[in-house]
Design a protein around this motif. Structure first.
Motif, PDB file in Angstrom:
ATOM      1  N   ASP A 246       0.821  -1.215   0.000  1.00 13.30           N
ATOM      2  CA  ASP A 246       0.000   0.000   0.000  1.00 13.30           C
ATOM      3  C   ASP A 246       0.853   1.262   0.000  1.00 13.30           C
ATOM      4  O   ASP A 246       0.437   2.295  -0.520  1.00 13.30           O
ATOM      5  N   TYR A 250      -0.605   3.404  -2.815  1.00 12.64           N
ATOM      6  CA  TYR A 250      -1.459   4.520  -2.401  1.00 12.64           C
ATOM      7  C   TYR A 250      -0.707   5.662  -1.729  1.00 12.64           C
ATOM      8  O   TYR A 250      -1.280   6.703  -1.456  1.00 12.64           O
ATOM      9  N   LYS A 291     -11.535  -2.707 -15.807  1.00 13.88           N
ATOM     10  CA  LYS A 291     -10.909  -1.945 -14.721  1.00 13.88           C
ATOM     11  C   LYS A 291      -9.475  -2.384 -14.477  1.00 13.88           C
ATOM     12  O   LYS A 291      -9.061  -3.478 -14.898  1.00 13.88           O
ATOM     13  N   MET A 293      -6.362  -3.915 -12.636  1.00  9.47           N
ATOM     14  CA  MET A 293      -6.207  -5.047 -11.723  1.00  9.47           C
ATOM     15  C   MET A 293      -4.816  -4.973 -11.099  1.00  9.47           C
ATOM     16  O   MET A 293      -3.840  -4.682 -11.793  1.00  9.47           O
ATOM     17  N   ASP A 296      -1.350  -9.633  -6.189  1.00 11.25           N
ATOM     18  CA  ASP A 296      -0.405  -9.797  -5.077  1.00 11.25           C
ATOM     19  C   ASP A 296       0.721 -10.749  -5.513  1.00 11.25           C
ATOM     20  O   ASP A 296       0.667 -11.326  -6.598  1.00 11.25           O
ATOM     21  N   LYS A 300      -2.746 -13.403  -6.946  1.00 12.74           N
ATOM     22  CA  LYS A 300      -4.177 -13.217  -6.645  1.00 12.74           C
ATOM     23  C   LYS A 300      -4.574 -11.749  -6.792  1.00 12.74           C
ATOM     24  O   LYS A 300      -3.842 -10.862  -6.323  1.00 12.74           O
ATOM     25  N   PRO A 301      -5.725 -11.483  -7.430  1.00 15.08           N
ATOM     26  CA  PRO A 301      -6.151 -10.082  -7.569  1.00 15.08           C
ATOM     27  C   PRO A 301      -6.378  -9.439  -6.202  1.00 15.08           C
ATOM     28  O   PRO A 301      -6.945 -10.067  -5.305  1.00 15.08           O
ATOM     29  N   MET A 302      -5.922  -8.216  -6.047  1.00 11.77           N
ATOM     30  CA  MET A 302      -6.113  -7.496  -4.784  1.00 11.77           C
ATOM     31  C   MET A 302      -7.254  -6.500  -4.971  1.00 11.77           C
ATOM     32  O   MET A 302      -7.501  -6.036  -6.082  1.00 11.77           O
ATOM     33  N   LYS A 303      -7.895  -6.160  -3.859  1.00 12.99           N
ATOM     34  CA  LYS A 303      -8.966  -5.165  -3.922  1.00 12.99           C
ATOM     35  C   LYS A 303      -8.304  -3.789  -4.088  1.00 12.99           C
ATOM     36  O   LYS A 303      -7.380  -3.449  -3.333  1.00 12.99           O
ATOM     37  N   ILE A 304      -8.772  -3.048  -5.058  1.00 11.20           N
ATOM     38  CA  ILE A 304      -8.235  -1.693  -5.234  1.00 11.20           C
ATOM     39  C   ILE A 304      -9.145  -0.725  -4.499  1.00 11.20           C
ATOM     40  O   ILE A 304     -10.349  -0.709  -4.722  1.00 11.20           O
ATOM     41  N   VAL A 305      -8.567   0.030  -3.591  1.00 13.71           N
ATOM     42  CA  VAL A 305      -9.391   0.992  -2.859  1.00 13.71           C
ATOM     43  C   VAL A 305      -9.064   2.394  -3.346  1.00 13.71           C
ATOM     44  O   VAL A 305      -7.997   2.648  -3.895  1.00 13.71           O
ATOM     45  N   ASN A 306     -10.011   3.267  -3.121  1.00 14.70           N
ATOM     46  CA  ASN A 306      -9.872   4.620  -3.646  1.00 14.70           C
ATOM     47  C   ASN A 306      -9.275   5.503  -2.557  1.00 14.70           C
ATOM     48  O   ASN A 306      -9.970   6.250  -1.899  1.00 14.70           O
TER      49      ASN A 306
END
Ligand code: ADP
Ligand code: MG
Length: 314
Positions: A246, A250, A291, A293, A296, A300-306
């Protein structure tokens, strides 16, 4: 769309006669038949962009460095700057340190300070930078093409980690904290002209708000999407070990570049970068999926947060 982008689009974005106006890292105006002038402005406000405890020398450096990265993101060479400062009182030792940091940065990146403004107010530094860019080598956010490789210069994530150390949200070894805080205070943008002189890249942006937020600007402008692989991100050993991706995805304040380039240029980019001792890492692909992607290290796909840095939160 962020509130900031909404404000810009609603109130300031108008038709322009300039070859490139609002919406990229710098605006472009014609210099001659072969070159543009690239112009950009970035501001650092106390408590928003820097803690009041930031050493003045580092602040002087950073105020200019964050502008240099915008010119590099256009594929250009920074040349001149106008420096506007607001300060509460004329604290001479502070000004001496601040100007020393500013001039050190100017010398390092070949920038001449040619004007500015000095006023009283909450501490704020706003720099207008002017660079030169060859028309054939200009890099716009809108230039990404389907299947392009995505590259990132330098190392990312340490500046945001440094901020967490300063805020005592995290404790690392003394040496690790020192390095992270140095990255926060003294960003060193990467000049990719030695590669872009061969026109190897299609698009670029500098990373001020984290990989997700800034890559999104390229993708929105280019009408495309992307796959990013965390295992490939150029992050510190600690971030890798802790899987604290992160900080890179982010966290802001890295001022490195995200670039895209055709796959056929991959080996040439790697070879030239090694020759020039320039750190650049292939981190993903441009796609035309719905969208973005992020995967990890196990794929495995990770959740993308805003949650990239935003000035105004709805
Ligand atoms: P960057 O992160 O590269 O500094 P920003 O996200 O701050 O870019 O700004 C996006 C675009 O909007 C840039 O082209 C910038 O010049 C433009 N912009 C930002 N604020 C204003 C404003 N108040 N008036 C006109 N243009 C603006
Ligand atoms: Mg920028």
């Amino acid at each position: 769309m962020s509130v900031e982008a909404d404000i810009i689009n609603r109130f300031f974005k108008k038709k322009t006669s300039a070859p490139l106006g609002i919406g990229d890292d710098a605006a472009l105006i014609n210099k001659n038949t072969k070159e543009y002038w690239a112009l950009s402005q970035d501001t650092l406000n106390v408590n928003t962009h820097f803690l009041p405890s930031t050493p003045a020398l580092d602040l002087g450096w950073k105020a200019l460095a964050v502008n240099v990265s915008d010119i590099y993101a256009m594929g250009g060479q920074p040349k001149y700057a106008l420096v506007s400062i607001a300060i509460n009182k004329h604290n001479m030792p502070w000004l001496e340190d601040f100007s020393r940091g500013l001039h050190q940065c100017a010398k390092k990146y070949g920038v001449e300070i040619i004007g500015g403004d000095t006023t009283r107010g909450q501490t704020s530094i706003s720099i207008t930078i002017i660079g030169s860019v060859e028309k054939k080598k200009v890099l716009k956010r809108s230039g990404a093409k389907l299947h392009d490789d995505i590259w990132i210069t330098g190392q990312i994530g340490l500046a945001a980690l440094g901020l967490d150390c300063l805020k005592k949200k995290i404790t690392l070894s003394e040496a690790a904290e020192k390095l992270a805080i140095k990255c926060l205070y003294k960003p060193s943008p990467t000049d990719i002209q030695s590669l872009q002189k061969y026109q190897l890249f299609h698009s670029a942006i500098d990373i001020s708000d984290g990989v997700i937020a800034d890559l999104s600007h390229i993708l929105t402008s280019s009408n495309l999407s992307a796959n990013i692989f965390c295992a490939q991100l150029p992050v510190s050993a600690w971030i890798k070990k802790e899987k604290a991706f992160d900080y890179a995805l982010y966290g802001g304040d890295d001022y490195q570049l995200i670039l895209t380039a055709p796959v056929k240029n991959r080996n040439r980019i790697k070879k030239l970068a090694a020759q020039k001792r320039l750190k650049i890492t292939h981190v993903g692909q441009v796609t035309n999926e719905k969208k973005m992607m992020v995967f990890d290290p196990n794929g495995k796909p990770m959740k993308i947060v805003n949650k990239g840095f935003k000035h105004f939160v709805k």
